[in-house]
Design a protein around this motif. Sequence first.
Motif, short mmCIF file in Angstrom:
data_model
loop_
_atom_site.label_atom_id
_atom_site.label_comp_id
_atom_site.label_asym_id
_atom_site.label_seq_id
_atom_site.Cartn_x
_atom_site.Cartn_y
_atom_site.Cartn_z
N MET A 114 0.86 -1.18 0.00
CA MET A 114 0.00 0.00 0.00
C MET A 114 0.89 1.23 0.00
N SER A 116 -0.57 4.46 -0.71
CA SER A 116 -1.40 5.66 -0.60
C SER A 116 -1.57 6.04 0.86
N PRO A 118 -3.65 6.53 4.03
CA PRO A 118 -4.92 5.96 4.47
C PRO A 118 -5.90 7.05 4.90
N ILE A 126 -9.80 3.22 4.91
CA ILE A 126 -9.82 3.01 3.47
C ILE A 126 -8.44 3.35 2.93
N VAL A 127 -7.90 2.44 2.12
CA VAL A 127 -6.58 2.64 1.52
C VAL A 127 -6.56 1.88 0.20
N SER A 128 -5.77 2.36 -0.75
CA SER A 128 -5.63 1.62 -2.00
C SER A 128 -4.31 0.87 -1.98
N ASP A 129 -4.27 -0.26 -2.68
CA ASP A 129 -3.03 -1.01 -2.73
C ASP A 129 -2.35 -0.82 -4.08
N ARG A 133 -6.50 -1.85 -6.16
CA ARG A 133 -7.69 -2.17 -5.37
C ARG A 133 -7.88 -1.14 -4.26
N VAL A 134 -9.12 -0.91 -3.89
CA VAL A 134 -9.44 -0.10 -2.72
C VAL A 134 -9.83 -1.07 -1.61
N ILE A 135 -9.17 -0.94 -0.47
CA ILE A 135 -9.39 -1.84 0.66
C ILE A 135 -10.09 -1.06 1.77
N ARG A 136 -11.14 -1.64 2.30
CA ARG A 136 -11.84 -1.03 3.44
C ARG A 136 -11.79 -2.01 4.60
#
Length: 140
Positions: A114, A116, A118, A126-129, A133-136
């Motif tokens: 990751m 980006s 958070p 929420i963070v993008s990898d 992908r966007v991960i929540r």
Amino acid sequence: LVYAGCAAGITALDASTGKPIWKNIRNYGEGSPAEFVVADDKLLVSSHWDALIVLNKNKGKQLWENKDGDLRFRSSTPAVIDENTLIAADSGAIMLIDANTGEIIKTENIGAPMFSSPAMIGNDIIVSDFSGRVIRINNF
């Protein structure tokens, strides 16, 4: 104040005159794509492959540094949750950090790189990898 430099040497300049107000020369640490972050009286400085460093934003004195493996190998900009709490993401984990001591309060291993900054919405992170992908993470 305007802050310039990288983890090895940080300078605070008067925004009107350009006159140096303080310098903190560590002579150590790598530059990082992470931005400096101002949080209350603190300046958060990322030293890639080294540490997360926090200085007093008005005097330049180091308040703390954390060289934990989950923080050292991080290139994303940490985020401020409130005056006492920071959040950071590295190449495989998201961390909740005490803004006053640098202690990692909670870690959630994601296992994906990751890069980006958070964001926290309510109790969710929420963070993008790296793959896009966007991960929540609910109820972090």
